[in-house]
Scaffold this motif. Structure first.
Motif, PDB file in Angstrom:
ATOM      1  N   LEU A  27      13.738  -8.315  18.085  1.00 44.05           N
ATOM      2  CA  LEU A  27      14.022  -7.362  17.007  1.00 44.05           C
ATOM      3  C   LEU A  27      13.691  -5.969  17.486  1.00 44.05           C
ATOM      4  O   LEU A  27      12.544  -5.670  17.830  1.00 44.05           O
ATOM      5  N   LEU A  28      14.708  -5.113  17.557  1.00 45.75           N
ATOM      6  CA  LEU A  28      14.494  -3.702  17.864  1.00 45.75           C
ATOM      7  C   LEU A  28      14.238  -3.013  16.527  1.00 45.75           C
ATOM      8  O   LEU A  28      15.161  -2.580  15.832  1.00 45.75           O
ATOM      9  N   ASP A  29      12.969  -2.992  16.143  1.00 40.09           N
ATOM     10  CA  ASP A  29      12.585  -2.615  14.787  1.00 40.09           C
ATOM     11  C   ASP A  29      12.903  -1.153  14.496  1.00 40.09           C
ATOM     12  O   ASP A  29      12.901  -0.309  15.397  1.00 40.09           O
ATOM     13  N   TYR A  30      13.174  -0.881  13.215  1.00 38.33           N
ATOM     14  CA  TYR A  30      13.422   0.487  12.769  1.00 38.33           C
ATOM     15  C   TYR A  30      12.159   1.111  12.177  1.00 38.33           C
ATOM     16  O   TYR A  30      12.253   2.021  11.351  1.00 38.33           O
ATOM     17  N   ASP A  31      10.989   0.629  12.597  1.00 39.10           N
ATOM     18  CA  ASP A  31       9.756   1.262  12.142  1.00 39.10           C
ATOM     19  C   ASP A  31       9.562   2.594  12.859  1.00 39.10           C
ATOM     20  O   ASP A  31      10.357   2.987  13.713  1.00 39.10           O
ATOM     21  N   GLU A  32       8.511   3.301  12.513  1.00 37.53           N
ATOM     22  CA  GLU A  32       8.290   4.641  13.078  1.00 37.53           C
ATOM     23  C   GLU A  32       8.164   4.612  14.592  1.00 37.53           C
ATOM     24  O   GLU A  32       8.567   5.562  15.280  1.00 37.53           O
ATOM     25  N   ASP A  33       7.585   3.549  15.128  1.00 32.28           N
ATOM     26  CA  ASP A  33       7.379   3.446  16.575  1.00 32.28           C
ATOM     27  C   ASP A  33       8.564   2.823  17.305  1.00 32.28           C
ATOM     28  O   ASP A  33       8.520   2.686  18.530  1.00 32.28           O
ATOM     29  N   GLY A 158      32.077   2.312   6.954  1.00 34.55           N
ATOM     30  CA  GLY A 158      31.537   2.736   5.670  1.00 34.55           C
ATOM     31  C   GLY A 158      30.199   2.123   5.365  1.00 34.55           C
ATOM     32  O   GLY A 158      29.763   2.094   4.205  1.00 34.55           O
ATOM     33  N   ILE A 159      29.507   1.616   6.398  1.00 30.23           N
ATOM     34  CA  ILE A 159      28.223   0.938   6.228  1.00 30.23           C
ATOM     35  C   ILE A 159      27.116   1.816   6.778  1.00 30.23           C
ATOM     36  O   ILE A 159      27.225   2.352   7.884  1.00 30.23           O
ATOM     37  N   GLY A 160      26.035   1.958   6.019  1.00 34.54           N
ATOM     38  CA  GLY A 160      24.929   2.801   6.453  1.00 34.54           C
ATOM     39  C   GLY A 160      24.214   2.222   7.656  1.00 34.54           C
ATOM     40  O   GLY A 160      23.736   1.101   7.612  1.00 34.54           O
ATOM     41  N   PRO A 161      24.129   2.974   8.751  1.00 32.44           N
ATOM     42  CA  PRO A 161      23.423   2.495   9.940  1.00 32.44           C
ATOM     43  C   PRO A 161      21.926   2.720   9.833  1.00 32.44           C
ATOM     44  O   PRO A 161      21.454   3.466   8.974  1.00 32.44           O
ATOM     45  N   GLY A 162      21.180   2.063  10.714  1.00 32.95           N
ATOM     46  CA  GLY A 162      19.741   2.272  10.739  1.00 32.95           C
ATOM     47  C   GLY A 162      19.024   1.524   9.637  1.00 32.95           C
ATOM     48  O   GLY A 162      19.520   0.538   9.089  1.00 32.95           O
ATOM     49  N   LYS A 163      17.842   1.985   9.293  1.00 33.70           N
ATOM     50  CA  LYS A 163      16.998   1.312   8.311  1.00 33.70           C
ATOM     51  C   LYS A 163      17.638   1.325   6.931  1.00 33.70           C
ATOM     52  O   LYS A 163      18.201   2.332   6.505  1.00 33.70           O
ATOM     53  N   SER A 164      17.561   0.208   6.227  1.00 30.87           N
ATOM     54  CA  SER A 164      18.141   0.109   4.892  1.00 30.87           C
ATOM     55  C   SER A 164      17.419   1.045   3.929  1.00 30.87           C
ATOM     56  O   SER A 164      16.189   1.153   3.954  1.00 30.87           O
ATOM     57  N   PRO A 165      18.147   1.727   3.035  1.00 27.23           N
ATOM     58  CA  PRO A 165      17.503   2.622   2.061  1.00 27.23           C
ATOM     59  C   PRO A 165      16.636   1.881   1.048  1.00 27.23           C
ATOM     60  O   PRO A 165      15.798   2.484   0.392  1.00 27.23           O
ATOM     61  N   SER A 166      16.814   0.556   0.941  1.00 25.64           N
ATOM     62  CA  SER A 166      15.989  -0.230   0.017  1.00 25.64           C
ATOM     63  C   SER A 166      14.805  -0.889   0.704  1.00 25.64           C
ATOM     64  O   SER A 166      13.991  -1.548   0.061  1.00 25.64           O
ATOM     65  N   ALA A 167      14.677  -0.710   2.021  1.00 22.78           N
ATOM     66  CA  ALA A 167      13.549  -1.264   2.773  1.00 22.78           C
ATOM     67  C   ALA A 167      12.425  -0.237   2.805  1.00 22.78           C
ATOM     68  O   ALA A 167      12.230   0.476   3.789  1.00 22.78           O
ATOM     69  N   GLN A 171       8.531  -3.532   1.128  1.00 24.38           N
ATOM     70  CA  GLN A 171       9.723  -4.180   1.691  1.00 24.38           C
ATOM     71  C   GLN A 171      10.159  -3.542   3.019  1.00 24.38           C
ATOM     72  O   GLN A 171      11.257  -3.790   3.501  1.00 24.38           O
ATOM     73  N   ALA A 172       9.311  -2.733   3.604  1.00 27.67           N
ATOM     74  CA  ALA A 172       9.689  -1.970   4.794  1.00 27.67           C
ATOM     75  C   ALA A 172       9.702  -2.786   6.082  1.00 27.67           C
ATOM     76  O   ALA A 172      10.248  -2.353   7.088  1.00 27.67           O
ATOM     77  N   SER A 173       9.131  -3.948   6.068  1.00 24.99           N
ATOM     78  CA  SER A 173       9.010  -4.744   7.286  1.00 24.99           C
ATOM     79  C   SER A 173      10.365  -5.212   7.814  1.00 24.99           C
ATOM     80  O   SER A 173      11.150  -5.836   7.096  1.00 24.99           O
ATOM     81  N   GLY A 174      10.625  -4.918   9.092  1.00 23.00           N
ATOM     82  CA  GLY A 174      11.846  -5.408   9.715  1.00 23.00           C
ATOM     83  C   GLY A 174      11.844  -6.918   9.841  1.00 23.00           C
ATOM     84  O   GLY A 174      12.884  -7.567   9.740  1.00 23.00           O
ATOM     85  N   ALA A 247       9.557  -4.216  -8.951  1.00 24.24           N
ATOM     86  CA  ALA A 247       8.431  -4.993  -9.476  1.00 24.24           C
ATOM     87  C   ALA A 247       7.088  -4.427  -9.028  1.00 24.24           C
ATOM     88  O   ALA A 247       6.085  -4.519  -9.759  1.00 24.24           O
ATOM     89  N   ASN A 248       7.054  -3.824  -7.843  1.00 26.35           N
ATOM     90  CA  ASN A 248       5.809  -3.256  -7.319  1.00 26.35           C
ATOM     91  C   ASN A 248       5.617  -1.783  -7.671  1.00 26.35           C
ATOM     92  O   ASN A 248       4.691  -1.141  -7.174  1.00 26.35           O
ATOM     93  N   GLY A 249       6.509  -1.261  -8.498  1.00 24.32           N
ATOM     94  CA  GLY A 249       6.379   0.130  -8.915  1.00 24.32           C
ATOM     95  C   GLY A 249       6.597   1.120  -7.796  1.00 24.32           C
ATOM     96  O   GLY A 249       5.999   2.200  -7.781  1.00 24.32           O
ATOM     97  N   GLU A 250       7.459   0.782  -6.862  1.00 25.33           N
ATOM     98  CA  GLU A 250       7.689   1.643  -5.703  1.00 25.33           C
ATOM     99  C   GLU A 250       9.082   2.273  -5.697  1.00 25.33           C
ATOM    100  O   GLU A 250       9.554   2.744  -4.664  1.00 25.33           O
ATOM    101  N   SER A 251       9.721   2.290  -6.845  1.00 27.92           N
ATOM    102  CA  SER A 251      11.094   2.800  -6.927  1.00 27.92           C
ATOM    103  C   SER A 251      11.202   4.255  -6.485  1.00 27.92           C
ATOM    104  O   SER A 251      12.263   4.689  -6.016  1.00 27.92           O
ATOM    105  N   HIS A 252      10.115   4.999  -6.610  1.00 24.22           N
ATOM    106  CA  HIS A 252      10.137   6.420  -6.215  1.00 24.22           C
ATOM    107  C   HIS A 252      10.292   6.590  -4.702  1.00 24.22           C
ATOM    108  O   HIS A 252      10.624   7.685  -4.229  1.00 24.22           O
ATOM    109  N   LEU A 253      10.079   5.499  -3.943  1.00 24.55           N
ATOM    110  CA  LEU A 253      10.202   5.562  -2.493  1.00 24.55           C
ATOM    111  C   LEU A 253      11.627   5.343  -2.002  1.00 24.55           C
ATOM    112  O   LEU A 253      11.925   5.576  -0.825  1.00 24.55           O
TER     113      LEU A 253
END
Length: 286
Positions: A27-33, A158-167, A171-174, A247-253
């Motif tokens: 997995l070539l992760d899309y995390d910060e590193d 027409g598909i967004g590349p890179g990290k998903s906007p909902s991750a 839910q950020a874990s690749g 559900a986790n109250g993180e919609s603002h992210l």
């Protein structure tokens, strides 16, 4: 090539169209590193799943039970003699075979990808590929070239590349997205062969303009197979991510969703889950 013997022929069939004893999935992760994470090692297989009463089909890959789809609107890139990359919304995989795999076997796999995926290949100069598969830090060195092809190709569909906007947030874990993509791939596979996937669950779109062929030829197009869109699987995973974010109250992210226009997808039919189909499947993933 072999067919599964435990499926109901009245609903669908599963055919193994490629098999190798050993492969490593990364997995070539899309995390910060932009981490490189080892996911699985073991037998590799490509399966063709077809529904007997409709033109619907899907193709999946698997390494040691972890599955992912290949589709006509997501790129598979050959980057070395025994290395391939797979780009999907929110996921970038690397697949590497051992040096004992013969060139003929790799060329056979390439032909499979050419038929069932959006196949790309890094340009080969006089000396061949940019780096040998055994080069130290191979994947890190190749990542910029992989991303350049992968992201531009996805954007063209027409598909967004890179990290998903909902991750985001919890839910950020690749790795979590990889596991859910595997689960959604297995679920759709089972739904096709069991008959749980109904005609009312899907929309089929023919992306070959009628004006480019004669009337008789256009009619023959209608009866041809419909390839699954990567959106079938991404929409299921994204729906689960959104549910957990809320559900986790993180919609603002949540980030702004990519707004793209399809301009590259032509020459075949694709199918997607409609709203009714998404509702029917989503409860099994949450």
């Amino acid at each position: 090539m072999s067919s599964s013997g435990n499926m109901q022929p009245s609903h669908g069939s599963v055919t193994e169209i490629f098999k190798a004893k050993n492969a490593a999935l990364l997995l070539l992760d899309y995390d910060e590193d932009k981490s490189l994470r080892f996911l699985r090692h073991g037998g590799f297989a490509v399966n063709l799943i077809m529904q007997s009463w409709s033109p619907v089909l899907m193709v999946s890959c698997m390494v040691d039970e972890l599955q992912w789809p290949i589709t006509k609107d997501a790129p598979v890139i050959r980057i070395g003699k025994r290395t391939f990359a797979f780009a999907m919304p929110g996921i970038l995989y690397g697949l590497q075979f051992p040096s004992c795999c013969e060139d003929e076997m790799m060329d056979t796999l390439e032909r499979v990808f050419m038929k069932f995926a959006c196949y790309k290949q890094l340009s080969q100069g006089v000396a061949g590929y940019s780096y040998a598969d055994t080069t130290p830090n191979f994947w890190s060195k190749m990542r910029p070239q992989i991303e350049n092809i992968a992201h531009s190709t996805l954007a063209g569909f027409g598909i967004g590349p890179g990290k998903s906007p909902s991750a985001v947030g919890s839910q950020a874990s690749g790795l979590l997205r990889a596991i859910r993509t595997s689960a959604s791939t297995k679920m759709v596979h089972e739904a096709i062969v069991s008959g749980a996937l109904k005609a009312t669950h899907i929309d089929i779109q023919d992306l070959r303009p009628q004006q480019k062929c004669g009337e008789h030829e256009y009619q023959s197009i209608i009866s041809q197979q419909a390839f699954s869109s990567i959106c079938v699987f991404n929409n299921l995973v994204q729906a689960v991510e959104l549910a957990w974010v809320a559900a986790n109250g993180e919609s603002h992210l949540l980030k702004q969703k990519f707004q793209g226009n399809m301009k590259d997808l032509v020459g075949f039919k694709i199918w997607r889950l409609n709203e009714r189909g998404l509702v029917a499947f989503i409860e099994k993933l949450i």
